[in-house]
Every structure is written in structure tokens, then in C-alpha cells.
Design an enzyme around this catalytic site. Structure first.
Site, PDB file in Angstrom:
ATOM      1  N   LYS A   1      31.993  -5.378 -96.942  1.00  0.00           N
ATOM      2  CA  LYS A   1      32.442  -6.731 -97.296  1.00  0.00           C
ATOM      3  C   LYS A   1      33.265  -7.331 -96.144  1.00  0.00           C
ATOM      4  CE  LYS A   1      34.100  -9.893-100.484  1.00  0.00           C
ATOM      5  NZ  LYS A   1      33.307 -10.846-101.264  1.00  0.00           N
TER       6      LYS A   1
ATOM      7  N   LYS B   1      24.606 -12.503 -88.354  1.00  0.00           N
ATOM      8  CA  LYS B   1      24.051 -12.883 -89.652  1.00  0.00           C
ATOM      9  C   LYS B   1      23.975 -14.402 -89.725  1.00  0.00           C
ATOM     10  CE  LYS B   1      24.451 -12.058 -94.629  1.00  0.00           C
ATOM     11  NZ  LYS B   1      25.108 -11.221 -95.649  1.00  0.00           N
TER      12      LYS B   1
ATOM     13  N   CYS C   1      28.346 -17.659 -94.279  1.00  0.00           N
ATOM     14  CA  CYS C   1      28.960 -17.986 -95.570  1.00  0.00           C
ATOM     15  C   CYS C   1      29.090 -19.513 -95.711  1.00  0.00           C
ATOM     16  CB  CYS C   1      30.323 -17.311 -95.651  1.00  0.00           C
ATOM     17  SG  CYS C   1      31.068 -17.471 -97.264  1.00  0.00           S
TER      18      CYS C   1
END
Lengths: 422, 437
Positions: free
Chosen positions: A45, A173, A135
Site C-alpha cells: 500500500k 504505475k 491515484c
């Protein structure tokens, strides 16, 4: 039994199944249970400056009886202190030396901040870092996450900063919240990325409570857009993975993410160019145990098809993806209906009538009305085949009139006017 | 056993009558049903299964198209999983516990899915398990029923040299070759597993039991299993005495063979009948007549004095519950009556094989004639002998016997090697999560 082990940009993993950076990898005890269940790797995480979360955080979309075909969240990165996380990462890696342990990172856009955190991660013995440029909620409002991934120059810049400070393999990412995934992918590689992972979650509003009139998830009577994931996003992810897999300027290993629930989903990502896959929503739904059938099912599939190693299927379908302009305009199929399997629902008829090309009339045959394909009019679109609930009833059949393949690209090079439609 | 009379229906009709009640699932049906499963964790169905098959796991594998893996999960916990898929009373086991039954009274069709997965694996002929590397030890398995086959499978996987002894292939059978041979087994094997089941059906203890036309339910059913219809006896009117699951088998099969009238004779009422509800419904659908609170007192011969002509019965009244919890029965004086029948089937439950066990030194029986074993290892009072199945539990389901065979395999392995193994589904695995300690 087929060899499932992979080497991903220098990171060795006993199998291609990794947990994505998300609640299932929140802490050491969770990652260790996941490794015990069979997961080959885990992306911790996201670490950064600990945040404060809101309540509530998740919302889902169901389809009929199927729960959670899509999930959305407005949770942020880790809310635990950096020291505690780093300590647990170190212990976890020591206990599970053969598993892939990757650490997801997100800090403010300052060179020293990235240098500092990546050095601390390298010191734990972790196998690599994943830069969270994806995100789409909360963090992006602070200039992090998707705010990085949406600007290729920023993506390159931060990737370079990380590479300056560390010899660890760096995975970038990417966010899918862009009009074209190729520029961000190339930017990551330009910055020195050793690999790419995608997709992060998609901007979404999950629905509105028709009694309270507040969208989901409700935070004190208000809502904010969140990140969408789960089975429903798989086609979007497959497209973006294959786009980068076939781009010659990218050329680095890809970790596929987005709606992977079963070994079949995973196999599709591998065929379209992913070397590893990352899973979150399916684990949040059913638990770490789902990896058992992923390993067993993929292994049996490879054995059945005669592949000795998972590497034999990685990227094998990439060459089957091309631009529309390279497709054969003369390739012709038509629908055929096997009336012995027809259950008289007439969905093919009405779908064709109102949604396609009016070529499946209902015809009286032996006292019963059957849908019958007018093959001269059928354009071979697949719609009837897709709506038919009876297995094997409608098949799409190739009609070969002997004409040579011809693409729009070839046609337009000979007749430039067709490009403009004049 | 001679043929009573020719059945009024054709053999083709009989074949049709004896087809499996539920047809196999098609691929589309199986996938649809498998996707209906919510994939419970620490699932009630798995807890309810005596062999603790990981039901959600094998169903999930059907949904994912991993049929080989699905069958492996089933056979790993239950070597006779294909049989159990057909004979298990699923509505009181896995399907009875299914959350979809709790939620909507529509349990997942676990039995039929299990059949789908095991049939698929069998038809592919893919080897699911291998015999283990030989450890040089040998085990004799007496009886090839569910307990014996299960025990043998696990021991072979663990590397034992396993020999199964089945009386049907040995002239005279176990009953007659008796102790001399059992003694030989004791010396020729490192351990012996007894899965010998139960003995003959109990006698009615009334006059006329030896007449032509009187059959033992198990012999009758066994004859049907050969599928040689010409040699299966059937009467016009068949009376079956008893109301257990074997009695139901006998009445429904008599109907399917073409008997015009089939009666079930039971001394208590429907409320006390030992048969499962599902079995009772099956008999009702087959138009069987139920004669409750009725007991046979004599089987009356015809004019020749050798054949069954009628069954003399008496009405019974029910009293207070007895020691077994069932209500006591008392004949009502002066209520005798005759029913014209030409075939009587005795289905009173099987007797214990006291003769057999009484002769193995150290093997003890309980008051009900069941072999006493250690519940964890299935070891008898004689450390070399292990036992499981009907001879230990007094007569239960195939799946119960299969589990006992598994536990015995673990017990034998521990006794012979000192090593503890845990075979799939040997016990319910407690959830391993941070939330439950």
C-alpha cells in the site's frame, strides 16, 4: 506441470500473480498471509506522508444478482507511519525471500523528498518500487498521483529523480484518466523506468441514493468522485496494456492491472503483453484464497495447450492487435441460427430490427415462428450472437467469396479522396 | 433366486425407468449454476459434508473453466466423490446447509455440480493423483465398499502396497473362509483395515419366511444392479416390510420393474419412519401404498404350500417413546387381516457381523454390535486392525464411510511410521485470519 515463475525487470517471482497496492497490502501481517495463500508478489500500500481518510470510502455497482462488478474508492495512501511500514517491509522480505515485494510510493513533487523515501525503501531489502502516478482522487488535488501521470513531462522528471537515488527496479504505475495512454508510457520509459504497471483506477461517480439524493459513497451528505476498478474495467485495462505492449518506444515489461478475478482474466493480460498481473478487487470480495485457482487454473491451461512456461504465452496475442486501418475490409461473416437450439425468445430478431440492420425476420416454419437470417443483408456484426441466451444456437460463419484481403489503409493510399470522404 | 413372473413391461421401458432421476447438467447449466454460488468463506456446505470437500473451491473452478482442478479438489477429500454426487442425501448435508437455501430456499445444486466435474474428469481420463513412492509397507483392506476404497486410495497415495480383499471374488465369501484367512492377513500385512459393512437383513421372525417369493431387500437391489432384467424377480403385488431408505429403494424399484401394486408395511406411523423426506417423496410419486401402523404376523402359502399367496398383518397402536426415543408399538387384538401378495421383500435393516469380529483377538464391540475404534485413528482394540464404515457406525451414508476410510489411512500411517499426515477434509480447518484467534 508448467513453470509459472517469472522474471519481471529483474524481479523474480514464483508466479505472475501479485497483489496490487491497495487495502489487501496494508500491512505486514496481511502480506504474509497473502504469500502463505500463494500470491507470488505484492505491491505494498502506497507509502508517503501519512494521511487522514474520510468515512465512508467505498461504493459498488451490482449487475443483477452479481455483486460488485465495479468498485469505487475515495481512500488515500497509507495512514500508517513510514517507520512502521518500513520495519514491516524489512521483516516481510526477510521471511519471504523468494517472493516479490514491491513498495508503492507517492510523495510531494520535490527531488529531495523522492530521494529520501526511495533510499529508505532500498534499505529494507525490498525488490523494487512502484511510483504511484495514478491515484485519481484526493492525492491528485495535492499535486500527486494522477496529477503526475497526466503530464508526461512530470512523469519523466520524477522517474529520473528516483533512478538517480536508487538502483532498485522502478515500475511506473500509470493513470487511465488520459485520452491516450501512449505518451505517459513513453514518458516513463524516457525517465528511465524499468517497467510499467497499469491501469490505476478510473474517475467515477457510482450512483445516487434516490431517497437521500446524495451520491455514493456518502460522506456527511456530500460525495466526491473516486477511483473505479473491478471486473467492469477489464476491457479498458486490456486496451491500454496492449497499446503499450505494441508500442516500439515503450519496450519494457508491463504489470497488468484492472478487473482480474480469475486465471482466465490473467491469461488474457499475459497474452496481450503483461508479464505479471496485479489483483485487488477480487481479493477484497473473496479473500486471498482466490489465488489458488488462479495458479491451478493457469497451470492446467498451460499443460492442456502444451506450453512449458508462462513465458511462452506472454505477449503472444500482441501481434493480433492492430490499427483499424489494417483490418481486412473483404473479410465477411454472417449469422447462422440452429433452429433446433432456438428457444423462441426472439431477442436476435428485435436486436437486429431495432439495433442493427433489419435482417432477421420472424418466419412461420412448421407452425412455429422462427427468426431466420437474411444472409444477403446480414453485415456480420455479431449482435444477434451476443444477445442469444441459448448456447451454440447462433454461430458466425465465414463466407469466403475468394476476394483478396484489402485494408482501408491500402484503399486510401490508392484513392486519397476516400480519406476525406469528399 | 428364481424369477417370480415375467414383468409386464419391456426391458427397454425398465432401462428408461432406471435412468438417473436428475439428468446431467449441460455445460451452460453447470456454468450458470456455478456462478450462482456466492463462494462463501469457511462455508456451511463444506462443514456439512462428512468428508469436508472444499465445495466453494470446486464450484469456483467450474465457473473458471478449470474442470481438472475442480475434480481434483473433490477426489482429494473424497475418493468416491463421483458416487457420492449421485447417492448423497444432499438436502440434509451440503445443499441443506447452503446459504442460498437460507436466503431464497433455492440451494446451489452442489450434488449435480459435483457430478458434472467428476464426470468431466473421468471422461478426459486425466490422471489426478499418483501412487506414492513405495515405503515398503503393506496394508490389507477387507471389503471394497466406500470405506475400504477410500482407505486404499489414500494409502496408495502415501506409498503403501495395498491389497483389497472382496468376498464377491473369493469363492465362498468372507463368511466362510473366516478366521483362518483373517489370521493370514494379520501375518502377511503390516496393518489390516476392516470395511466389511453389515451382515444379512434381519429376519422377520414369523412363519412362512422361507417361502418362494420372499426376498431380502439387499439381494433384490443387488440383482437389479446387474441390469440383467430377465433374472430380476418381480411380483404383481409386492409387499415391502420396513420404512428405512433401503425399504424405499425396494418399493420404488419394484414399481420401476413393473409391479402393478406395491405396498410398504410399517408398524409405526409416517412420523417415525426412518427414511429421508426426499426418499419418501420419491415413493409417493411412484404411487406406492403406505400401510402405517401395520405389522406382518405370517406369510401365508398358496395351495402348493411352497409359494407366497398373502401376507397376514395386524394393526398396531403406538404407546410412549421407548429407550431409543421412538414410540413403542402394541398389536391391536382381533385386527388381523390378509393382503393378497405374490412377493414379499424384507427391509428391516442389516444385522451386525458379530461372528466375524468376535474371533479377532482384541477387537471389541459395543452393546449395539458395532466395532469399537479410536475416533481419531479408527484403530480397534487390536493395534494391527483398523475399521470403518457401517461395521463401525452401524449403517450410515457412503460419504460417512468414505471419511472413516480417510481417517483410518491417517491412523495406519501414524501407527506404522510415527508420522502425522493431514489428508484433505480430514477435519474442518479453522479460519486463519487476524480477526479470529
Amino acid at each position: 506441470m508448467a513453470d509459472l515463475s517469472v522474471n519481471f525487470a529483474g524481479i523474480k517471482s514464483p508466479n505472475p500473480f501479485w497483489l496490487a497496492s491497495a487495502p489487501p497490502t496494508n500491512m505486514g501481517s496481511m502480506v504474509e498471509r497473502a504469500f502463505d495463500a500463494g500470491w507470488g508478489g505484492a505491491v505494498w500500500k502506497t507509502l508517503g506522508e501519512p494521511i487522514r481518510n474520510v468515512c465512508s470510502r467505498l461504493a459498488a455497482i451490482d449487475l443483477g444478482p452479481q455483486r460488485m462488478i465495479g468498485l469505487n474508492n475515495i481512500e488515500l495512501i497509507t495512514d500508517r507511519s513510514l517507520d512502521v511500514n518500513l520495519k514491516e517491509i524489512r521483516e516481510c522480505k526477510r521471511k519471504y525471500p523468494k517472493h516479490a515485494l514491491i513498495v508503492s510510493l507517492m510523495v510531494e513533487s520535490r527531488r529531495e523528498a523522492w530521494h529520501d523515501i526511495v533510499r529508505q525503501v532500498e534499505d529494507t531489502g525490498a525488490d523494487g518500487v512502484e511510483l504511484n502516478f495514478g491515484c485519481p482522487h484526493g492525492m491528485s488535488e495535492r499535486g500527486m498521483g494522477a496529477a503526475m501521470g497526466q503530464v508526461p513531462e512530470y512523469t519523466s522528471m520524477v522517474t529520473e529523480w528516483v533512478k538517480e537515488a536508487s538502483s532498485l527496479p522502478v515500475i511506473v504505475k500509470l493513470t487511465p484518466n488520459v485520452t491516450n495512454i501512449v505518451p505517459p508510457g513513453r514518458a516513463a520509459v524516457k525517465g528511465g523506468a524499468d517497467a510499467i504497471s497499469l491501469i490505476n483506477t478510473i474517475n467515477s461517480v457510482m450512483g445516487v441514493n434516490l431517497d437521500t439524493l446524495v451520491p455514493h459513497p456518502n460522506v456527511g451528505g456530500m460525495a466526491a468522485h473516486g477511483g473505479y476498478c473491478g471486473p467492469a474495467v477489464k476491457p479498458i485495462a486490456l486496451n491500454m496494456v496492449s497499446e503499450l505492449a505494441r508500442d516500439r518506444e515503450v519496450g519494457v515489461p508491463i504489470s497488468g492491472i484492472g478487473g482480474i478475478s480469475t486465471w482466465r482474466d490473467a491469461a488474457e493480460f499475459l497474452l496481450l503483453g503483461a508479464t505479471t498481473v496485479q489483483v485487488c478487487t477480487a481479493v477484497m470480495h473473496y479473500g486471498y484464497r482466490i489465488v489458488e485457482d488462479m495458479i491451478d487454473g493457469l497451470s492446467n491451461y498451460l499443460d492442456d495447450k502444451g506450453f512449458a512456461s508462462v513465458h511462452d504465452i506472454i505477449g503472444r496475442s500482441v501481434e493480433r492487435v492492430t490499427d483499424w486501418g489494417n483490418l481486412d475490409l473483404n473479410y465477411k461473416t454472417v449469422a447462422r441460427i440452429d433452429h433446433s437450439k432456438c428457444i423462441q425468445c426472439n431477442l436476435c430478431h428485435i436486436a437486429c430490427e431495432d439495433g442493427a440492420h433489419q435482417c432477421i425476420p420472424l418466419v412461420q416454419m412448421n407452425g412455429t415462428r422462427f427468426p431466420v437470417v437474411d444472409e444477403a443483408e446480414c453485415v456480420g456484426c455479431n449482435l444477434c450472437y451476443l444477445v442469444c441466451p441459448s448456447p451454440g444456437c447462433i454461430s458466425m460463419v465465414r463466407l469466403d467469396d475468394g476476394s483478396h484481403p484489402q485494408t482501408w489503409r491500402e484503399l486510401s493510399s490508392k484513392q486519397p479522396e476516400t480519406m476525406t470522404g469528399d | 433366486m428364481s424369477v417370480t413372473h415375467e414383468t409386464p413391461i419391456t426391458f427397454e421401458q425398465i432401462e428408461r425407468n432406471f435412468r438417473e432421476i436428475a439428468p446431467p447438467l449441460t455445460e451452460a447449466e453447470a456454468v450458470m449454476e456455478a456462478n450462482r454460488c456466492v463462494y462463501c468463506y469457511d462455508a456451511p456446505c463444506t462443514r456439512a459434508c462428512p468428508t469436508h470437500i472444499d465445495v466453494p473451491s470446486f464450484i469456483k473452478k467450474i465457473a473458471s473453466g478449470n474442470l481438472t482442478g475442480s475434480a481434483r479438489v473433490i477426489f482429494d477429500a473424497n475418493p468416491i466423490g463421483a458416487t457420492c454426487a449421485r447417492v448423497c442425501p444432499v438436502d440434509v448435508l451440503c445443499e441443506g446447509a447452503c446459504v442460498e437455501k437460507t436466503l431464497m430456499d433455492k440451494p446451489i445444486e452442489i450434488g449435480r455440480l459435483q457430478r458434472y466435474a467428476t464426470d468431466a474428469a473421468t471422461s478426459r481420463g486425466r490422471e489426478l493423483f499418483k501412487a506414492g513412492v513405495s515405503n515398503g509397507k503393506s496394508v490389507g483392506i477387507v471389503g471394497s465398499g466406500p470405506a475400504g476404497l477410500s482407505c486404499a486410495t489414500y494409502l496408495a497415495r502415501l506409498g503403501y502396497d495395498v491389497t483389497i480383499y472382496e468376498r464377491k471374488e473369493l469363492p465362498g465369501g468372507l463368511d466362510t473362509y473366516g478366521m483362518a484367512s483373517l489370521g493370514e492377513l494379520e501375518t502377511s500385512h503390516d496393518a489390516v483395515f476392516l470395511g466389511v459393512g453389515l451382515g444379512a437383513t434381519a429376519r422377520l421372525g414369523i412363519p412362512g419366511e422361507g417361502l418362494e417369493g420372499v426376498y431380502d431387500a439387499l439381494d433384490f437391489i443387488e440383482r437389479i444392479k446387474t441390469r440383467e432384467w430377465a433374472s430380476v424377480p418381480i411380483g404383481h403385488t409386492v409387499a415391502v416390510v420396513g420404512a428405512g431408505n433401503t425399504a424405499i429403494d425396494a418399493v420404488t424399484q419394484a414399481r420401476r420393474l413393473g409391479a402393478e401394486r406395491v405396498l410398504m408395511i410399517y408398524r409405526r406411523s409416517a412420523r417415525e419412519m426412518p427414511a429421508y423426506q426426499y426418499e419418501y417423496e420419491l415413493a409417493k410419486q411412484d404411487a406406492v401404498e403406505f400401510w402405517w401402523q401395520t405389522a406382518p404376523v405370517e406369510i401365508v402359502a398358496d395351495a402348493t404350500g411352497s409359494r407366497v399367496a398373502s401376507l397376514r398383518c395386524v394393526r398396531m397402536e403406538l404407546g410412549e417413546p421407548d429407550a431409543s426415543g421412538r414410540r413403542s408399538t402394541q398389536p391391536v387384538a382381533g385386527t388381523e387381516f390378509d393382503i393378497q401378495v405374490d412377493m414379499v421383500v424384507k427391509a428391516l435393516g442389516q444385522q451386525k457381523r458379530l461372528d466375524l469380529f468376535g474371533q479377532i483377538s482384541g477387537v471389541e464391540l459395543d452393546a449395539a454390535g458395532r466395532v469399537r475404534v479410536d475416533k481419531g485413528t479408527m484403530q480397534t482394540g487390536n493395534p494391527k486392525f483398523f475399521a470403518g464404515g457401517d461395521c463401525v457406525n452401524g449403517g450410515r451414508e457412503a460419504v460417512d464411510a468414505s471419511q472413516m476410510g480417510k481417517l483410518a489411512a491417517q491412523g495406519i500411517h501414524f501407527a506404522l511410521t510415527g508420522e502425522r499426515v493431514e489428508l484433505a477434509g480430514a477435519k474442518i480447518v479453522s479460519p486463519k485470519t487476524s480477526g479470529l484467534h
